[in-house]
Design a protein around this motif. Structure first.
Motif, PDB file in Angstrom:
ATOM      1  N   ASP A  53     -17.987  10.290 -18.080  1.00 57.32           N
ATOM      2  CA  ASP A  53     -17.507  10.538 -16.726  1.00 57.32           C
ATOM      3  C   ASP A  53     -16.042  10.177 -16.537  1.00 57.32           C
ATOM      4  OD1 ASP A  53     -20.043  11.398 -16.101  1.00 57.32           O
ATOM      5  OD2 ASP A  53     -20.698   9.464 -15.311  1.00 57.32           O
ATOM      6  N   GLN A  54     -15.632   9.027 -17.097  1.00 55.80           N
ATOM      7  CA  GLN A  54     -14.237   8.602 -16.933  1.00 55.80           C
ATOM      8  C   GLN A  54     -13.285   9.584 -17.587  1.00 55.80           C
ATOM      9  OE1 GLN A  54     -13.032   6.080 -15.090  1.00 55.80           O
ATOM     10  NE2 GLN A  54     -10.985   6.802 -15.613  1.00 55.80           N
ATOM     11  N   ALA A  55     -13.632  10.017 -18.792  1.00 60.34           N
ATOM     12  CA  ALA A  55     -12.790  10.987 -19.493  1.00 60.34           C
ATOM     13  C   ALA A  55     -12.741  12.308 -18.746  1.00 60.34           C
ATOM     14  CB  ALA A  55     -13.315  11.202 -20.914  1.00 60.34           C
ATOM     15  N   SER A  56     -13.869  12.717 -18.195  1.00 57.36           N
ATOM     16  CA  SER A  56     -13.929  13.967 -17.443  1.00 57.36           C
ATOM     17  C   SER A  56     -13.057  13.900 -16.194  1.00 57.36           C
ATOM     18  CB  SER A  56     -15.375  14.269 -17.053  1.00 57.36           C
ATOM     19  OG  SER A  56     -15.458  15.452 -16.285  1.00 57.36           O
ATOM     20  N   MET A  57     -13.121  12.769 -15.466  1.00 54.05           N
ATOM     21  CA  MET A  57     -12.309  12.614 -14.257  1.00 54.05           C
ATOM     22  C   MET A  57     -10.823  12.579 -14.588  1.00 54.05           C
ATOM     23  SD  MET A  57     -14.165  10.135 -11.492  1.00 54.05           S
ATOM     24  CE  MET A  57     -14.010   8.704 -12.558  1.00 54.05           C
ATOM     25  N   THR A  58     -10.474  11.892 -15.674  1.00 49.47           N
ATOM     26  CA  THR A  58      -9.075  11.810 -16.085  1.00 49.47           C
ATOM     27  C   THR A  58      -8.530  13.190 -16.422  1.00 49.47           C
ATOM     28  OG1 THR A  58      -9.350   9.571 -16.949  1.00 49.47           O
ATOM     29  CG2 THR A  58      -7.488  10.835 -17.777  1.00 49.47           C
ATOM     30  N   ALA A  59      -9.320  13.960 -17.165  1.00 51.10           N
ATOM     31  CA  ALA A  59      -8.894  15.310 -17.539  1.00 51.10           C
ATOM     32  C   ALA A  59      -8.749  16.203 -16.313  1.00 51.10           C
ATOM     33  CB  ALA A  59      -9.892  15.913 -18.522  1.00 51.10           C
ATOM     34  N   GLU A  60      -9.676  16.077 -15.373  1.00 50.45           N
ATOM     35  CA  GLU A  60      -9.617  16.890 -14.153  1.00 50.45           C
ATOM     36  C   GLU A  60      -8.383  16.540 -13.329  1.00 50.45           C
ATOM     37  OE1 GLU A  60     -10.581  19.728 -11.406  1.00 50.45           O
ATOM     38  OE2 GLU A  60     -11.539  19.349 -13.350  1.00 50.45           O
ATOM     39  N   ASN A  61      -8.079  15.243 -13.212  1.00 57.81           N
ATOM     40  CA  ASN A  61      -6.891  14.821 -12.469  1.00 57.81           C
ATOM     41  C   ASN A  61      -5.608  15.304 -13.144  1.00 57.81           C
ATOM     42  OD1 ASN A  61      -8.439  13.506 -10.551  1.00 57.81           O
ATOM     43  ND2 ASN A  61      -8.332  11.529 -11.589  1.00 57.81           N
ATOM     44  N   SER A  62      -5.573  15.201 -14.467  1.00 56.28           N
ATOM     45  CA  SER A  62      -4.404  15.671 -15.217  1.00 56.28           C
ATOM     46  C   SER A  62      -4.212  17.171 -15.031  1.00 56.28           C
ATOM     47  CB  SER A  62      -4.562  15.350 -16.705  1.00 56.28           C
ATOM     48  OG  SER A  62      -4.643  13.961 -16.920  1.00 56.28           O
ATOM     49  N   LEU A  63      -5.313  17.897 -15.034  1.00 58.96           N
ATOM     50  CA  LEU A  63      -5.273  19.344 -14.864  1.00 58.96           C
ATOM     51  C   LEU A  63      -4.714  19.714 -13.492  1.00 58.96           C
ATOM     52  CD1 LEU A  63      -6.048  22.064 -16.185  1.00 58.96           C
ATOM     53  CD2 LEU A  63      -8.308  21.803 -15.163  1.00 58.96           C
ATOM     54  N   GLN A  64      -5.208  19.059 -12.457  1.00 62.95           N
ATOM     55  CA  GLN A  64      -4.742  19.352 -11.101  1.00 62.95           C
ATOM     56  C   GLN A  64      -3.272  18.985 -10.920  1.00 62.95           C
ATOM     57  OE1 GLN A  64      -7.397  17.333  -8.413  1.00 62.95           O
ATOM     58  NE2 GLN A  64      -9.153  18.625  -8.918  1.00 62.95           N
ATOM     59  N   LEU A  65      -2.854  17.864 -11.500  1.00 61.00           N
ATOM     60  CA  LEU A  65      -1.469  17.440 -11.396  1.00 61.00           C
ATOM     61  C   LEU A  65      -0.540  18.430 -12.086  1.00 61.00           C
ATOM     62  CD1 LEU A  65       0.637  15.368 -10.551  1.00 61.00           C
ATOM     63  CD2 LEU A  65       0.127  14.098 -12.654  1.00 61.00           C
ATOM     64  N   ALA A  66      -0.920  18.860 -13.288  1.00 60.48           N
ATOM     65  CA  ALA A  66      -0.096  19.821 -14.027  1.00 60.48           C
ATOM     66  C   ALA A  66       0.040  21.130 -13.260  1.00 60.48           C
ATOM     67  CB  ALA A  66      -0.702  20.075 -15.407  1.00 60.48           C
ATOM     68  N   GLN A  67      -1.053  21.617 -12.710  1.00 59.86           N
ATOM     69  CA  GLN A  67      -1.014  22.878 -11.975  1.00 59.86           C
ATOM     70  C   GLN A  67      -0.158  22.772 -10.723  1.00 59.86           C
ATOM     71  OE1 GLN A  67      -5.334  23.352 -11.715  1.00 59.86           O
ATOM     72  NE2 GLN A  67      -5.242  25.124 -13.069  1.00 59.86           N
ATOM     73  N   SER A  68      -0.242  21.641 -10.015  1.00 58.11           N
ATOM     74  CA  SER A  68       0.561  21.476  -8.797  1.00 58.11           C
ATOM     75  C   SER A  68       2.045  21.376  -9.123  1.00 58.11           C
ATOM     76  CB  SER A  68       0.098  20.233  -8.023  1.00 58.11           C
ATOM     77  OG  SER A  68       0.332  19.051  -8.756  1.00 58.11           O
ATOM     78  N   GLN A  69       2.384  20.679 -10.209  1.00 61.93           N
ATOM     79  CA  GLN A  69       3.782  20.558 -10.613  1.00 61.93           C
ATOM     80  C   GLN A  69       4.371  21.919 -10.966  1.00 61.93           C
ATOM     81  OE1 GLN A  69       3.609  17.739 -13.835  1.00 61.93           O
ATOM     82  NE2 GLN A  69       4.094  16.016 -12.507  1.00 61.93           N
ATOM     83  N   VAL A  70       3.639  22.671 -11.770  1.00 63.43           N
ATOM     84  CA  VAL A  70       4.140  23.976 -12.213  1.00 63.43           C
ATOM     85  C   VAL A  70       4.213  24.946 -11.030  1.00 63.43           C
ATOM     86  CG1 VAL A  70       3.624  25.988 -13.650  1.00 63.43           C
ATOM     87  CG2 VAL A  70       3.379  23.683 -14.588  1.00 63.43           C
ATOM     88  N   GLU A  71       3.234  24.889 -10.147  1.00 60.24           N
ATOM     89  CA  GLU A  71       3.248  25.768  -8.979  1.00 60.24           C
ATOM     90  C   GLU A  71       4.485  25.498  -8.116  1.00 60.24           C
ATOM     91  OE1 GLU A  71       0.515  26.855  -5.026  1.00 60.24           O
ATOM     92  OE2 GLU A  71      -0.254  25.520  -6.593  1.00 60.24           O
ATOM     93  N   GLU A  72       4.813  24.234  -7.925  1.00 61.68           N
ATOM     94  CA  GLU A  72       5.994  23.881  -7.143  1.00 61.68           C
ATOM     95  C   GLU A  72       7.268  24.391  -7.811  1.00 61.68           C
ATOM     96  OE1 GLU A  72       8.337  19.843  -5.583  1.00 61.68           O
ATOM     97  OE2 GLU A  72       6.281  19.724  -6.340  1.00 61.68           O
ATOM     98  N   ALA A  73       7.352  24.205  -9.136  1.00 62.63           N
ATOM     99  CA  ALA A  73       8.540  24.653  -9.867  1.00 62.63           C
ATOM    100  C   ALA A  73       8.656  26.176  -9.855  1.00 62.63           C
ATOM    101  CB  ALA A  73       8.485  24.137 -11.302  1.00 62.63           C
ATOM    102  N   GLN A  74       7.531  26.855  -9.954  1.00 63.80           N
ATOM    103  CA  GLN A  74       7.558  28.318  -9.949  1.00 63.80           C
ATOM    104  C   GLN A  74       7.984  28.877  -8.598  1.00 63.80           C
ATOM    105  OE1 GLN A  74       3.579  29.137 -11.421  1.00 63.80           O
ATOM    106  NE2 GLN A  74       4.362  29.640 -13.462  1.00 63.80           N
ATOM    107  N   GLN A  75       7.667  28.179  -7.524  1.00 64.70           N
ATOM    108  CA  GLN A  75       8.137  28.609  -6.215  1.00 64.70           C
ATOM    109  C   GLN A  75       9.663  28.559  -6.138  1.00 64.70           C
ATOM    110  OE1 GLN A  75       6.422  29.962  -3.651  1.00 64.70           O
ATOM    111  NE2 GLN A  75       4.613  29.903  -4.985  1.00 64.70           N
TER     112      GLN A  75
END
Length: 234
Positions: free
Chosen positions: A171-193
């Motif tokens: 569970d901990q590894a799954s949550m960490t990966a999910e958080n990392s995924l969301q953070l990466a997508q939000s960062q790239v989305e902001e930069a792409q704008q």
């Protein structure tokens, strides 16, 4: 038991050295990110590293379920590392692309504003500089496309690792990966704008669509293709 602990210690040292090199290489790129996002990313990276440490139990007491859970944590951590590196590379390439566009647009605007006040010699010099700026934009755009392709593969890999960890009960590894995924997508989305806005400014400036610029660029390319034998004097 002592041998197993020594192995764990060796793994920990190896991972710490790897993380140290990674942080040094990425520190310059992290400087351009918002402070909040940068702090969050460092927190997730540390958490991901902790998830990679095998469960401290006697090897002979580990069940298949425990082994699968431990393996899924290691896979998730590797996926997080790949995602973080490709995200930083993509953000850096977008930043460089945006700056190249800004330099070209500013130079072209300066040329348009001063067209009636400069000599033909100065005009030719400005156009040569515009040609170099245009080529820089083209090269930066290629870099962005290449790193974007790597990043999209990292996103897919991270999603698979997250699902694998969840199904394995890590569970901990799954949550960490999910958080990392969301953070990466939000960062790239902001930069792409920001990138889309820069590209709109480039299009509106017509800095890449000028007839003279197109002709000059085509001429420069043709001159590069002329064999040396035709350029020698008799």
């Amino acid at each position: 038991m002592a041998a197993y602990r020594r192995k764990l210690f060796a793994v920990g040292l190896s991972w710490a050295a790897l993380m140290s090199r990674s942080v040094c290489q990425s520190s310059r790129r992290l400087a351009v990110l918002p402070t909040l996002l940068r702090n969050n990313w460092k927190t997730l990276s540390v958490t991901g590293a902790l998830c990679a440490v095998p469960f401290i139990q006697k090897p002979e007491n580990l069940s298949h379920k425990d082994l699968v859970r431990r393996a899924s944590s290691l896979v998730t951590n590797s996926a997080n590392t790949y995602l973080s590196q490709t995200t930083l590379a993509l953000l850096d390439s977008i930043s460089g692309y945006n700056m190249a566009i800004d330099r070209l647009v500013s130079l072209h605007k300066h040329y348009v504003d001063s067209i009636n006040r400069i000599s033909s010699v100065d005009e030719d010099a400005i156009w040569q500089l515009i040609l170099r700026r245009r080529q820089e934009v083209i090269d930066r755009r290629k870099d962005y496309k290449r790193f974007e392709s790597c990043w999209m593969k990292a996103i897919d890999l991270s999603k698979l690792a997250t699902e694998a960890a969840f199904n394995a009960g890590a569970d901990q590894a799954s949550m960490t990966a999910e958080n990392s995924l969301q953070l990466a997508q939000s960062q790239v989305e902001e930069a792409q704008q920001l990138m889309l806005e820069a590209e709109r400014q480039l299009k509106n400036s017509k800095a890449e669509e000028s007839e003279r610029l197109q002709n000059a660029f085509s001429t420069a390319m043709e001159e590069e293709d002329v064999p040396d034998a035709y350029l020698r004097e008799d």
